[in-house]
Each structure stands twice: as structure tokens, then as C-alpha cells.
Design a protein around this motif. Structure first.
Motif, short mmCIF file in Angstrom:
data_model
loop_
_atom_site.label_atom_id
_atom_site.label_comp_id
_atom_site.label_asym_id
_atom_site.label_seq_id
_atom_site.Cartn_x
_atom_site.Cartn_y
_atom_site.Cartn_z
N GLY A 120 0.83 -1.20 0.00
CA GLY A 120 0.00 0.00 0.00
C GLY A 120 0.86 1.25 0.00
N ARG A 121 0.20 2.36 -0.26
CA ARG A 121 0.92 3.65 -0.27
C ARG A 121 1.48 3.93 1.12
NH1 ARG A 121 -3.17 4.28 -4.00
NH2 ARG A 121 -2.51 5.14 -6.01
N GLY A 122 2.70 4.38 1.17
CA GLY A 122 3.34 4.63 2.45
C GLY A 122 3.98 3.40 3.03
N GLY A 123 3.91 2.27 2.29
CA GLY A 123 4.56 1.04 2.75
C GLY A 123 3.78 0.28 3.80
N LYS A 124 2.54 0.69 4.08
CA LYS A 124 1.74 0.03 5.10
C LYS A 124 0.68 -0.86 4.45
CE LYS A 124 2.29 3.66 8.59
NZ LYS A 124 1.57 4.61 9.50
N GLY A 125 0.66 -2.13 4.86
CA GLY A 125 -0.34 -3.04 4.33
C GLY A 125 -0.18 -3.27 2.84
N HIS A 126 -1.29 -3.65 2.20
CA HIS A 126 -1.24 -3.89 0.77
C HIS A 126 -2.18 -2.94 0.02
CE1 HIS A 126 -5.18 -5.88 0.97
NE2 HIS A 126 -4.74 -6.53 2.04
N ARG A 127 -2.07 -2.89 -1.27
CA ARG A 127 -2.90 -2.02 -2.09
C ARG A 127 -4.37 -2.39 -1.91
NH1 ARG A 127 -2.12 1.09 -6.90
NH2 ARG A 127 -4.15 2.02 -7.40
N GLN A 128 -5.20 -1.37 -1.78
CA GLN A 128 -6.63 -1.61 -1.52
C GLN A 128 -7.51 -1.20 -2.69
OE1 GLN A 128 -7.97 -3.08 1.11
NE2 GLN A 128 -6.25 -3.19 2.52
N GLU A 129 -7.53 0.07 -3.04
CA GLU A 129 -8.52 0.61 -3.96
C GLU A 129 -8.07 0.53 -5.42
OE1 GLU A 129 -11.81 1.34 -5.07
OE2 GLU A 129 -11.67 1.65 -2.92
N LEU A 130 -8.99 0.04 -6.26
CA LEU A 130 -8.72 -0.05 -7.70
C LEU A 130 -9.87 0.50 -8.55
CD1 LEU A 130 -7.19 -3.64 -8.12
CD2 LEU A 130 -5.99 -1.47 -8.40
N LYS A 131 -10.93 0.96 -7.91
CA LYS A 131 -12.13 1.36 -8.66
C LYS A 131 -11.83 2.46 -9.68
CE LYS A 131 -15.52 0.12 -5.12
NZ LYS A 131 -16.57 0.62 -4.19
N LYS A 132 -11.11 3.47 -9.26
CA LYS A 132 -10.82 4.59 -10.16
C LYS A 132 -9.98 4.12 -11.35
CE LYS A 132 -8.59 9.12 -10.33
NZ LYS A 132 -7.81 10.14 -9.55
N ASP A 133 -8.97 3.31 -11.07
CA ASP A 133 -8.10 2.81 -12.14
C ASP A 133 -8.88 1.92 -13.11
OD1 ASP A 133 -5.18 3.62 -11.33
OD2 ASP A 133 -6.14 2.92 -9.50
#
Length: 429
Positions: A312-325
Motif C-alpha cells: 500500500g501507499r506509504g509502505g503500510k499493508g497492501h494495495r486496496q482501492e482499484l475502482k478509479k483505475d
């Protein structure tokens, strides 16, 4: 001071300067009228339980309760007390009874950690929007269940909420909320918060299975759009979905320790799969190549390497949001429906809406396997299905390779590229 209380006397009772003052009735011991400094008048009953405990219960306020009715209620309460009952126990139990909000909180605390991250996220969103109706995205529809006691929620309450969500144009969401509430009330029964499930019998909206697969042309356009997309990480996640047929949550939460890039195997832990079982699948050469490049780039970076393939952004957790992309990619690849809408003033505007979902990439992966002639058990193994009927929905896609096979037999009857002569059989007259 005791006096036989009447409505006229109650009206004339003076208010104390502070606190409250009780004037007792001469006819029923312990029955009286409490007047507060603010002028509020309420009927009360003082009593002593069999164990000697002194109690006071409020019968009701004046003039909602007339004096004669309040006195009769006091007499009935005293009869119950003489039988050994304690009316205040019921009042306190009702006051402390769990609400639907309490049920939501316990469900989130004890049950959601057992679910996949994506499913838990969906449940939290439905709870906030439709059940608790908290936050900016609250649906603000009736009935509102949040403050209702768990043991007071009725079939009509649940049915009403299901209908309200359906009328908003979200029939499938209404079914999902109903299923969530049913699970929560089943747990409420286990926790002894109520004896039955008020969701039973609510008629669900009819749903049609979605059979959306990308055509070869649509796939070509999507691959081109991915190559041109600004967010490389989002593009890589979607490529991974296409190359593996995995679920979105499995790809986004994938960790490096799940992959054996040497042998080309992805071992998904049971905690991350829908079936709650370990799922071991082979990786294609393009998938291995992409993952190897991502791993090399992560190791070469100045930042500490994340345990996640797609951090995820900032190196925390994993990527979450993809709706916009995903929306941008659909627009670029032409995976859209267009509709001309006319407003009340006769003005027309064209609305463009994506007609493909991220989950359709999983269907597309399966359709390509089926069209290539692979058996349903193999397709099910690659997708992680545990039930054959789950994979059977793709069986109709095997018509093309089967037709090609039978045409090979038909070719035996042709000579020099010319069709064989067909003799029509005549029935007996």
C-alpha cells in the motif's frame, strides 16, 4: 403527608425549589405523585421486595396517565410483588437489553476476523451504510435498526429495510444486506440475545447469474490500455488477475513468501481463499516473468522491502482501492455502455458506464480455458473451486472446441476439399 390523590389535586401540587417532592396516596400504600423543580409530574410506587430491598418504580407521567388508572396499575404491581416478583428487574433488563448497534459491534469484533479481508470490508460497509446508517455514506432510509433492541426487531422491520434498499435501485445489495442480517441474528440466538431469527421468510429479489466474458478484441484493447496506464502497480494487479484467474482480494493481499518463482507455483494460504483451504496453482511464464521483475525492483529499491507483492501507499499493508483505475481502463479500452439521457428541460447528454467488472476477468480466464478444450475438473482446480457445479457454469463455452473436434470426423467424408454427397432418406409410404 398522605391524601387521596385526584387529577385536580395533582394539577395543583406545587413544584419544589430544587430536586423533587413526592405526595403519597392515602388509599394505596407507597403510591404517590412525584413533582420535580421543573414542574414534571409522574406517578411512582415505593415497595419492598421479599428480600427486604427497597425499590421505586415509575408508573408513568401525568396527564398521560390519569390518577385513577395509575392507582389501578399500582394495585396490580403490588399484587405481583406479593407473589414474590420484582417489577423493577424487568425494567432494568429492558433498559440493559442489547441493541442492533451492539449486535453489529460484537459481530465486527468476534466474527469479521474469521472472514477474508475483502468480505469483511464489504460487511463493514453494509453495516455502516444500511444497518447502523453512520457516516457520510449512510443510506438514510427507513426503518433505522440501530437503536432497536435486538429482541424487539420484527419480520416487518427486516422486510421493510429490504424493500427500501430495493426501491433505491439496488436489488442485489438488498439481498446481501438481508444475508448479513440473517447471519448476525443467528449469532444473536447463539449468544442468547433472542430466541428466533426475524429474517426468516423475507422474500429475496431474483438474481440472474452474470456471464460476462471479454472477447478477444476486448482483451487486446485492455492489454494495450494496461501498457499505457499511469499507475503501473494497478496495471500489474490487473495483469495478475488476467494471468491467474485469482480473486481480487487474493492478488492484492499476496505476499512474497507465497510464491516459488523457481518452480512457478503460487500457494495461497487457507486464510486468504474463499474456501478456507490451501490452494496451490502453477504460474504461466508471463506471470512468473512479471513477478520476477517486481521482486527484482523491490530488492533494488532504497526503501525496505515489503512482505506484500503490491504494498500500500506509504509502505503500510497492501494495495486496496482499484475502482478509479478500473474505470479509467474500461473507458480507454472501450469496455463501456453509452446511453443518451434527456432531462426535464429536454436537454440530452450521453452517459458512459463501464460494462465490465474486475471479477469478470476471472470469468474470462475460465472461459479461455474452457474454449481451449480443457476439462471442467482442471478449470475448477485452477480456480480453486471445491464444488463441480461451481465450475459447470462454463460448460457451454466448450462447444467451440467440441465442434472443431467433430468437424475433424466430418472431414473424413470430404474428398479433395469438396463436400460429400448427401443422400436424403425417404420414409416408407
Amino acid at each position: 403527608m398522605t391524601i387521596k390523590l385526584k387529577d385536580a389535586i395533582i394539577k395543583a401540587l406545587p413544584s419544589p425549589e430544587k430536586g423533587n417532592k413526592i405526595t403519597y396516596d392515602s388509599e394505596v400504600k407507597g403510591f404517590g405523585c412525584r413533582v420535580t423543580a421543573a414542574g414534571t409530574r409522574s406517578f411512582v410506587l415505593n415497595y419492598r421486595t421479599r428480600s427486604g430491598r427497597e425499590r421505586r418504580i415509575t408508573i408513568g407521567s401525568f396527564p398521560d396517565w390519569q390518577t385513577s388508572a395509575a392507582r389501578d396499575e399500582a394495585k396490580e404491581l403490588k399484587r405481583r410483588i406479593d407473589r414474590g416478583e420484582d417489577p423493577m428487574t424487568e425494567v432494568e433488563a429492558d433498559r440493559n437489553a442489547k441493541t442492533v448497534a451492539d449486535l453489529c459491534d460484537r459481530y465486527a469484533e468476534e466474527h469479521l476476523p474469521k472472514k477474508r479481508a475483502s468480505s469483511a470490508e464489504d460487511d463493514r460497509a453494509m453495516i455502516a451504510r444500511y444497518i447502523k446508517q453512520d457516516g457520510e455514506k449512510a443510506a438514510k432510509i427507513e426503518p433505522r435498526l440501530k437503536h432497536l433492541k435486538v429482541n424487539e426487531v420484527t419480520f416487518s422491520d427486516i422486510d421493510g429495510l429490504h424493500r427500501a434498499i430495493t426501491k433505491r435501485g439496488h436489488p442485489y445489495v438488498a439481498n446481501r444486506v438481508l444475508a448479513l442480517l440473517s447471519k448476525m441474528f443467528n449469532l444473536a440466538i447463539r449468544w442468547q440475545w433472542r430466541a428466533d431469527n426475524p429474517c426468516l421468510g423475507v422474500e429475496r429479489n431474483q438474481e440472474e447469474k452474470r456471464d460476462r466474458y471479454l472477447s478477444q478484441e476486448e482483451l487486446t484493447n485492455l492489454v494495450k490500455a494496461l501498457a499505457e496506464h499511469d499507475d503501473k502497480q494497478a496495471a500489474d494487479i490487473i495483469r495478475m488477475l488476467l494471468l491467474t484467474g485469482a480473486r481480487r482480494g487474493e492478488v492484492q493481499a499476496a505476499k512474497w513468501n507465497q510464491f516459488d518463482l523457481t518452480n512457478g507455483v503460487w500457494t495461497k494460504p487457507g486464510a486468504t481463499t474463499k474456501q478456507k483451504t490451501v490452494h496451490r496453482v502453477p504460474l504461466s511464464a508471463p506471470a512468473r516473468q512479471m513477478l520476477s521483475e517486481l521482486h527484482y525492483a523491490a530488492e533494488a529499491s532504497d526503501k525496505p522491502m515489503s512482505e506484500y507483492v503490491f504494498p500500500g501507499r506509504g509502505g503500510k499493508g497492501h494495495r486496496q482501492e482499484l475502482k478509479k483505475d478500473w474505470r479509467e481502463l474500461c473507458l480507454t479500452a472501450g469496455l463501456v455502455d453509452t446511453e443518451t439521457i434527456t432531462d426535464a428541460k429536454g436537454r440530452e447528454r450521453v452517459v458512459v458506464t463501464p460494462n465490465a467488472r474486475l471479477h469478470d476477468l476471472r470469468h474470462t480466464y475460465a472461459s479461455m480455458l474452457a474454449s481451449a478444450g480443457l476439462s471442467l475438473p482442471i478449470i475448477g482446480a485452477l480456480l480453486g473451486h471445491t464444488q463441480p457445479q461451481t465450475t459447470a457454469r462454463y460448460s457451454h463455452l466448450m462447444d467451440d472446441p467440441l465442434r472443431q473436434a467433430t468437424e475433424r470426423v466430418g472431414a473424413v467424408f470430404t474428398q479433395n476439399g469438396e463436400g460429400a454427397e448427401v443422400h436424403h432418406l425417404k420414409g416408407k409410404s
